[in-house]
Design a protein around this motif. Sequence first.
Motif, PDB file in Angstrom:
ATOM      1  N   GLU A 176       0.827  -1.204   0.000  1.00  0.00           N
ATOM      2  CA  GLU A 176       0.000   0.000   0.000  1.00  0.00           C
ATOM      3  C   GLU A 176       0.865   1.258   0.000  1.00  0.00           C
ATOM      4  O   GLU A 176       0.557   2.240  -0.689  1.00  0.00           O
ATOM      5  CB  GLU A 176      -0.943  -0.014   1.199  1.00  0.00           C
ATOM      6  N   ALA A 179       2.232   1.750  -3.531  1.00  0.00           N
ATOM      7  CA  ALA A 179       1.226   2.296  -4.438  1.00  0.00           C
ATOM      8  C   ALA A 179       1.001   3.779  -4.169  1.00  0.00           C
ATOM      9  O   ALA A 179       0.908   4.593  -5.100  1.00  0.00           O
ATOM     10  CB  ALA A 179      -0.083   1.528  -4.287  1.00  0.00           C
ATOM     11  N   THR A 180       0.923   4.149  -2.900  1.00  0.00           N
ATOM     12  CA  THR A 180       0.701   5.547  -2.525  1.00  0.00           C
ATOM     13  C   THR A 180       1.857   6.424  -2.987  1.00  0.00           C
ATOM     14  O   THR A 180       1.661   7.547  -3.464  1.00  0.00           O
ATOM     15  CB  THR A 180       0.526   5.661  -1.001  1.00  0.00           C
ATOM     16  N   SER A 183       1.711   7.081  -6.714  1.00  0.00           N
ATOM     17  CA  SER A 183       0.634   7.973  -7.153  1.00  0.00           C
ATOM     18  C   SER A 183       0.733   9.365  -6.525  1.00  0.00           C
ATOM     19  O   SER A 183      -0.092  10.235  -6.825  1.00  0.00           O
ATOM     20  CB  SER A 183      -0.728   7.364  -6.782  1.00  0.00           C
ATOM     21  N   SER A 185       0.006  10.214  -3.586  1.00  0.00           N
ATOM     22  CA  SER A 185      -1.223  10.463  -2.829  1.00  0.00           C
ATOM     23  C   SER A 185      -0.902  10.943  -1.415  1.00  0.00           C
ATOM     24  O   SER A 185       0.213  10.786  -0.921  1.00  0.00           O
ATOM     25  CB  SER A 185      -2.069   9.192  -2.762  1.00  0.00           C
ATOM     26  N   ALA A 261      -3.858   1.975   0.577  1.00  0.00           N
ATOM     27  CA  ALA A 261      -4.291   1.951  -0.822  1.00  0.00           C
ATOM     28  C   ALA A 261      -5.445   0.960  -0.985  1.00  0.00           C
ATOM     29  O   ALA A 261      -6.429   1.034  -0.255  1.00  0.00           O
ATOM     30  CB  ALA A 261      -3.110   1.629  -1.736  1.00  0.00           C
ATOM     31  N   GLN A 292      -5.222  -6.770  -4.174  1.00  0.00           N
ATOM     32  CA  GLN A 292      -4.553  -5.560  -4.660  1.00  0.00           C
ATOM     33  C   GLN A 292      -3.457  -5.903  -5.661  1.00  0.00           C
ATOM     34  O   GLN A 292      -3.306  -5.226  -6.695  1.00  0.00           O
ATOM     35  CB  GLN A 292      -3.935  -4.763  -3.509  1.00  0.00           C
ATOM     36  N   GLU A 296      -3.252  -4.576  -9.562  1.00  0.00           N
ATOM     37  CA  GLU A 296      -2.158  -3.812 -10.161  1.00  0.00           C
ATOM     38  C   GLU A 296      -1.300  -4.655 -11.099  1.00  0.00           C
ATOM     39  O   GLU A 296      -0.264  -4.194 -11.583  1.00  0.00           O
ATOM     40  CB  GLU A 296      -1.296  -3.174  -9.079  1.00  0.00           C
ATOM     41  N   SER A 345      -9.427   4.630   0.535  1.00  0.00           N
ATOM     42  CA  SER A 345      -7.986   4.689   0.224  1.00  0.00           C
ATOM     43  C   SER A 345      -7.639   4.027  -1.105  1.00  0.00           C
ATOM     44  O   SER A 345      -6.513   4.189  -1.595  1.00  0.00           O
ATOM     45  CB  SER A 345      -7.193   4.019   1.345  1.00  0.00           C
ATOM     46  N   SER A 348      -5.825   5.824  -3.881  1.00  0.00           N
ATOM     47  CA  SER A 348      -4.384   6.097  -3.821  1.00  0.00           C
ATOM     48  C   SER A 348      -3.598   5.184  -4.760  1.00  0.00           C
ATOM     49  O   SER A 348      -2.376   5.312  -4.865  1.00  0.00           O
ATOM     50  CB  SER A 348      -3.862   5.922  -2.386  1.00  0.00           C
ATOM     51  N   MET A 349      -4.280   4.260  -5.414  1.00  0.00           N
ATOM     52  CA  MET A 349      -3.594   3.426  -6.406  1.00  0.00           C
ATOM     53  C   MET A 349      -3.144   4.311  -7.569  1.00  0.00           C
ATOM     54  O   MET A 349      -3.815   5.300  -7.898  1.00  0.00           O
ATOM     55  CB  MET A 349      -4.526   2.320  -6.908  1.00  0.00           C
TER      56      MET A 349
END
Length: 377
Positions: A176, A179-180, A183, A185, A261, A292, A296, A345, A348-349
Motif C-alpha cells: 500500500e 502504491a501511494t 501515485s 497520494s 491503498a 490488490q 495492479e 484509500s 491512492s492506487m
Amino acid sequence: MRKAFISPTKYVQGEDELLNLGYFVKTFGDSALLIAHPDDVKRVKEKLESTINKFQITLVEGGFHGECSREEVQRLQELAKEKSCSCTIGLGGGKAIDTAKCVAEGEALIIVPTIAATDAPTSHSAVMYTPEGEFDEYAYFNQSPSVVMIDTTVIANAPTRFLVSGMGDALSTYFEARATSRSYSNVNAGLPCGVREGVCGAAKGTNTALVLAKFCYDTLLKDGIQAKVASDCNLVTPALENIIEANILLSGLGFESGGLAAAHAIHNGLTSLEGTHHYYHGEKVAFSTIAQLVLENAEQEELNEVLAFCVSVGLPVCLADIGVDSISYEEALTVAQKACIPEESIHSMPFPITEEAVAAAIMVADQLGRKFKQSKD
C-alpha cells in the motif's frame, strides 16, 4: 511538495516490560486512568501490582464497558478529571486502546497492547462506535501516543491467531505504501491539523516511511514462521520479538506515514459479506493484499511469494478462508462498490479505479489462492 511523518514519542518492548509501567506514569505525575477490559487486567494483575508498589503510583481502573463510544469516552474523561489523573493508559486490544486515545485526546497517553494483532497502537487515530457497536466515525489527534510499551512475555502468552492476524495486517503495509508513493497520494500523517482545525493541509509520504514499510515486509518473510512456532510454545525468541516489532511499530509507522491503498479499502468492502464477520481484521487484509496485487497486475514471482508466505503461517489466501465459500459476480461488485466510495484509500492506487476492475480482481485473487493451496496439498 509537503511531506509528513508521525510516530510515538517513545516505543519500548521487551520481556516483562510491564513492570516498568510505573516509571513512565511518573514522568507525568503520580496517578493514571487505566482503560482496560477486566479480563486483560486479570491477565497482568501481578505485574500491575508490582509496578504500583515499586514506583508508588495510583492506577484508577475505569471499568471499560467494551465499546469506544462517545458516551464511554465522556464517562471516562469525567472520571479522570474527578480523580485528578496525570495520564491515561490504554491496555489490551484495539477498542480499549482507541478509547484511551479518545479520552487523552493526544496528550499524556501510554499504550500497552496485550496482543500484536494490528498496527493501531502507534497511530494518532481511533475508530469510534455507537454503544451498540456500529461504526460512528474516525477520530484524529494532534500527535501519536506519548509511550507505546510492549511486554513481549504477555504477547507470547496470547493466542497465536492474534499474532498471525497481525502479520496479515502488516503484510499489506509495503504494497500500500508503494502504491501511494507511486501515485503521490496523501497520507494520514498529514491529517490532524487539516481535519480538526482547517489549517496545515495535506501531505505526501516520506522516503523514510517507504523504507520502513519495505523492512516490515522483509521481516515477515524472514521471521514469520519461526515467530508463529514460538508463539505456539508461549516462548519469547528473537524471531518473535522481530515480528512483534513488525506488526506494531513498522506496520504502524508504515501505514500512517507511507499510506493506505487498495488492500484496506477492499477489506472494508468485504465486511459487507456476512461470512467474513467472524474473522479478524488482519486475516481479511491478507486476502485483500492478494486482491490488490492482482488489481495492479503485479509480477507473478511477487504474487507467488506473498501466497507462499500466507500459506506458511496460516493466513487466508482465498475467500473460503474468510468464511465465503462462493461468490457471484454481483456479490463481488457489491464489495467493490463499497471499496470504491470516494473517500476510500483505494483511490491512492497509481491508476484509475473502476468497480468492475476491483470485482474482477477479487474473483481472480480467490481462484489464484484456491489453486495455490491445492498445488501445495
